[in-house]
Write an enzyme that holds these catalytic residues in place. Structure first.
Site, short mmCIF file in Angstrom:
data_model
loop_
_atom_site.label_atom_id
_atom_site.label_comp_id
_atom_site.label_asym_id
_atom_site.label_seq_id
_atom_site.Cartn_x
_atom_site.Cartn_y
_atom_site.Cartn_z
N ARG A 53 -9.92 -3.54 8.05
CA ARG A 53 -10.26 -2.30 7.34
C ARG A 53 -10.40 -1.17 8.35
O ARG A 53 -11.29 -1.19 9.21
CB ARG A 53 -11.55 -2.51 6.56
N HIS A 106 -11.29 7.17 -9.93
CA HIS A 106 -9.91 7.66 -9.75
C HIS A 106 -9.07 7.50 -11.02
O HIS A 106 -8.02 8.14 -11.15
CB HIS A 106 -9.21 6.88 -8.63
N GLN A 139 0.89 -1.16 0.00
CA GLN A 139 0.00 0.00 0.00
C GLN A 139 0.92 1.21 0.00
O GLN A 139 1.56 1.51 1.01
CB GLN A 139 -0.90 -0.02 1.24
N LYS A 160 -11.46 1.86 8.41
CA LYS A 160 -12.71 2.60 8.52
C LYS A 160 -13.67 1.93 9.52
O LYS A 160 -14.45 2.59 10.18
CB LYS A 160 -13.34 2.66 7.12
N GLY A 175 -10.77 0.36 2.04
CA GLY A 175 -11.86 -0.22 1.27
C GLY A 175 -11.35 -0.56 -0.11
O GLY A 175 -11.51 -1.67 -0.62
N GLY A 176 -10.71 0.45 -0.71
CA GLY A 176 -10.14 0.24 -2.03
C GLY A 176 -8.97 1.16 -2.26
O GLY A 176 -8.83 2.17 -1.57
N MET A 177 -8.12 0.78 -3.19
CA MET A 177 -6.97 1.62 -3.56
C MET A 177 -6.86 1.58 -5.07
O MET A 177 -6.79 0.50 -5.68
CB MET A 177 -5.71 1.09 -2.88
N GLU A 178 -6.82 2.78 -5.65
CA GLU A 178 -6.95 2.95 -7.10
C GLU A 178 -5.67 2.66 -7.88
O GLU A 178 -5.29 3.43 -8.77
CB GLU A 178 -7.43 4.37 -7.39
N ASN A 179 -4.96 1.57 -7.59
CA ASN A 179 -3.73 1.28 -8.33
C ASN A 179 -4.06 1.14 -9.82
O ASN A 179 -4.98 0.41 -10.18
CB ASN A 179 -3.08 0.03 -7.76
N GLN A 232 0.22 4.62 -1.12
CA GLN A 232 -0.32 5.94 -0.77
C GLN A 232 -0.38 6.09 0.74
O GLN A 232 -0.74 5.12 1.42
CB GLN A 232 -1.73 6.13 -1.34
N HIS A 269 -16.09 4.27 -7.10
CA HIS A 269 -15.15 5.26 -6.58
C HIS A 269 -13.73 5.00 -7.11
O HIS A 269 -13.08 5.90 -7.66
CB HIS A 269 -15.16 5.23 -5.05
N GLU A 270 -13.27 3.78 -6.98
CA GLU A 270 -11.90 3.48 -7.41
C GLU A 270 -11.77 3.61 -8.93
O GLU A 270 -10.75 4.06 -9.44
CB GLU A 270 -11.45 2.09 -6.93
N ASP A 315 -0.65 10.86 6.49
CA ASP A 315 -1.69 9.93 6.89
C ASP A 315 -2.44 10.41 8.15
O ASP A 315 -3.58 10.03 8.37
CB ASP A 315 -1.08 8.55 7.14
N TYR A 342 -13.01 14.35 1.08
CA TYR A 342 -14.00 13.58 0.33
C TYR A 342 -15.35 14.31 0.32
O TYR A 342 -15.92 14.59 -0.73
CB TYR A 342 -14.23 12.22 1.00
N GLU A 369 -9.66 13.28 -4.01
CA GLU A 369 -10.79 12.57 -3.41
C GLU A 369 -12.15 13.26 -3.58
O GLU A 369 -13.16 12.59 -3.78
CB GLU A 369 -10.52 12.29 -1.93
#
Ligand code: BES
Ligand code: ZN
Length: 627
Positions: free
Chosen positions: A577, A320, A160, A579, A289-293, A162, A316-317, A395, A403, A339
């Site tokens: 997760r 991105h 990860q 969140k 939740g998700g990461m926009e790689n 970011q 959402h991803e 972070d 957002y 975001e």
């Protein structure tokens, strides 16, 4: 007067071509002028020497929990004779120009920023090869035992990057303002597959070596690697899903509407630029939740609900791929540009695919979360869209204001100028800034010149500066209503006044969001009798929907509802997760009656969590420990 945080370095006539051995579309990616906005979270000095291509060769060693290999960097030189790279907890073995050794200094580590690696370049040096290995403590990498995977037979690893963690697995200029193309060769143990944010293999091979190409220039925070026993299933033309074999059926079903999302996204803001779009489901300890790689979104398995109800996260991803990956925030202070736009775009995709009824509910959830966040942050400095993260780990300072306040600012723009003009503006914005970075200030100027100044009174109505540079929420924040939520609120009122759960009128509720909203609108602490009544009528303890489960568990904690403690513990032991788990632990730490239990479970579960989750949750119990 607002203090200007960024200094701007400008070079005229410099041609920054991402020179790649893999050959890419140059017209798209070259720029006549490159500006590097000073990034306070990177030691790289791209104004002197900038990396334009990375060739990575890595061996994945699960026994030692290390990546070992070489990063071969192609550099563009502007001035001076050194290359500055970011590293964190890396062991540097040797640096060469491909043939001869180069001298270097690995400077002392700075908290959360890591150790700057200063490399002396010779005249004419164009390539820099850094031989290195990572540390088992590398914050970007999570090494999972077979027990932590769905199949329970093979280990797994994912990265990860970011916001500023890429430097803990690749020596690189880890700043969103520096883009480079990459290729990679990754050697993994038998039976496992490697996947990256690049063109990916679709089948396992016998050699255990996988190669990758990313032809488009990306910033370091979008570098990603995952290794595990995963298979692939296509879901349409150029889209598909990767998952462990034992969960593939459920995974593929859940993403069955992804092709419609892609169609909607392209219809809204222009052609998808990244060739393929695949999603990889990771084990449940994935902290996001998700990461926009790029080309390969990383996703939590907690969105697999069996009914496709949680897939707005995929929208959402996917969004991105335009906001963030194509047009990138110049520094982490401009995070809202990534975001806020993405939440706006996500909701437009959802409206297109599922209707306004549905997207209105999502907008209302965003408002609810925004108000709660503002309250929790006491309307302080970090509630501005433009952040000031000086001296802080990004972070810690990046929060959901980017957002939700970002979304409402853009929604206000839409409402003020009308959808037709707004959509035309956004399409132009994405195409004119493709593969570039942008600061908040540049965006505001662009918005003014290309839209607001052309619509009478628009700027006065919107007051962009108030949204961006002031704390809290401006008075002109758009109102959103949802008739579905009005109905839910009525039932909440009845329940509070004593109507038993089984007598509430819930038969018209069509979406899980109505249930989630119901739970969130109830008072925090309910009586044992009320909790029992709710669980008996609606079986919240047995739900397969993790958003509902989370809201329910918050009540379990706040009401100290002991019969559900085993469910609570099971959830915390499995899911990583942030969140979900961070608010639960926070609530547990703050209450006398749940603190000891929280601490006990956390101690047991902590080794299952990723660094970013742990670094947040540790503070809750540390704060409690203080006198
Ligand atoms: N890019 C973010 C995740 C992120 C942000 C990682 C900042 C590290 C630092 C991703 O797109 C995201 O926003 N994920 C959300 C889901 C989304 C539906 C709001 C998440 O993980 O909860
Ligand atoms: Zn996002």
């Amino acid at each position: 007067m607002r203090k200007m945080l960024n200094c701007l370095f400008l070079w005229g006539g410099v041609l920054l071509t991402a020179c790649s051995t893999s050959g890419q579309n140059k017209s798209q990616e070259s720029k006549d002028t490159v500006d590097f906005t000073k990034d306070i979270h990177s030691f790289s000095e791209p104004e002197s020497t900038v990396v334009s291509h990375l060739s990575l060769e890595l061996k994945v060693d699960f026994e030692e929990q290390k990546l070992k290999g070489v990063a071969k960097l192609l550099v563009d030189r502007k001035k001076g004779n050194k290359l500055m790279l970011d590293t964190r907890l890396l062991t540097i073995q040797e640096v060469t120009d491909g043939q001869e050794k180069l001298t270097y200094t690995l400077h002392e580590a700075v908290p959360f920023l890591g150790s700057p690696l200063e490399i002396d370049l010779k005249e004419g040096t164009k390539e820099v090869w850094v031989y290195y290995e990572t540390s088992p403590e590398a914050p970007a990498i999570q090494w999972l035992s077979p027990q932590q995977t769905a199949g329970k037979k093979n280990p797994f690893l994912f990265t990860q990057s970011q916001a500023i963690l890429a430097r803990s697995w690749v020596p690189i200029q880890d700043s969103p303002g520096v883009r480079f193309t990459y290729d990679a060769k990754v050697e993994v143990p038998e039976g496992l597959v490697a996947l990256m944010s690049a063109e990916n293999p679709q089948i396992k091979n016998d050699s255990g070596t996988y190669t990758f190409v990313q032809k488009k220039p990306i910033p370091a925070y979008l570098l990603a690697l995952a290794v595990g026993d995963v298979t692939f299933q296509p879901l349409g033309k150029n889209i598909g899903v990767y998952a462990e074999p034992s969960m593939m059926k459920e995974a593929a079903y859940e993403l069955g509407e992804m092709d419609q999302m892609m169609l909607a996204a392209e219809k809204l803001y222009g052609a998808y630029q990244w060739e393929r779009y695949d999603v990889l489901f990771l084990p449940p300890s994935f902290p996001f939740g998700g990461m926009e790689n790029p080309m390969l979104t990383f996703a939590t398995p907690t969105i697999i609900a069996g009914d496709r109800s949680l897939t707005s996260l995929i929208a959402h991803e996917l969004a991105h791929s335009w906001s963030g990956n194509l047009v990138t925030n110049a520094t982490w202070n401009d995070f809202w540009l990534n975001e806020g736009f993405t939440v706006y775009f996500e909701l437009r995709i959802m409206e297109e695919v599922y209707g306004k009824d549905f997207s209105d509910m999502l907008a209302l959830i965003s408002k609810r979360d925004l108000l709660a966040e503002l309250e929790g942050m006491e309307y302080g400095e970090d509630t501005k869209l433009k952040l000031n993260l000086e001296g802080r780990d990004p972070d810690d300072g990046m929060n959901s204001i980017a957002y939700d306040k970002g979304f409402y600012f853009l929604k206000l723009c839409e409402n003020t100028v009308g959808r037709t003009k707004w959509d035309a503006f956004l399409s132009k914005y994405f195409s004119e800034h493709a593969f570039q970075t942008i600061t908040t200030e540049e965006f505001l100027t662009y918005l003014d010149e290309n839209l607001l100044s052309k619509v009478d009174g628009a700027k006065e109505t919107i007051k962009p500066d108030m949204w961006v540079y002031r704390n809290g929420l401006p008075d002109n924040c758009p109102e959103v209503t949802s008739f579905r939520y009005d109905q839910v609120k009525e039932e909440v009122g009845k329940f509070i006044e004593g109507t038993s759960a089984s007598d509430l009128q819930t038969s018209d509720w069509k979406y899980f969001q109505e249930w989630e909203y119901f739970l969130s609108a109830l008072p925090d602490a309910l009586s044992k009798k009320q909790m029992k009544d709710l669980d008996k009528a609606f079986k919240f303890s047995q739900t397969g929907n993790n958003e509902i489960r989370f809201q329910w568990l918050m009540h379990v904690v706040k009401s100290e509802y002991t019969p559900a403690y085993p469910t609570l513990e099971k959830f915390l032991m499995k899911v990583g997760r942030r969140k979900f788990i961070a608010p639960i632990y926070k609530a547990m730490a703050q209450q006398e009656g749940t603190r000891a239990l929280g601490q006990k479970i956390y101690q047991k579960a902590r080794p299952n969590y990723h660094y970013v989750a742990v670094s947040t949750i540790d503070t809750y119990f540390a704060e409690q420990a203080k006198p």
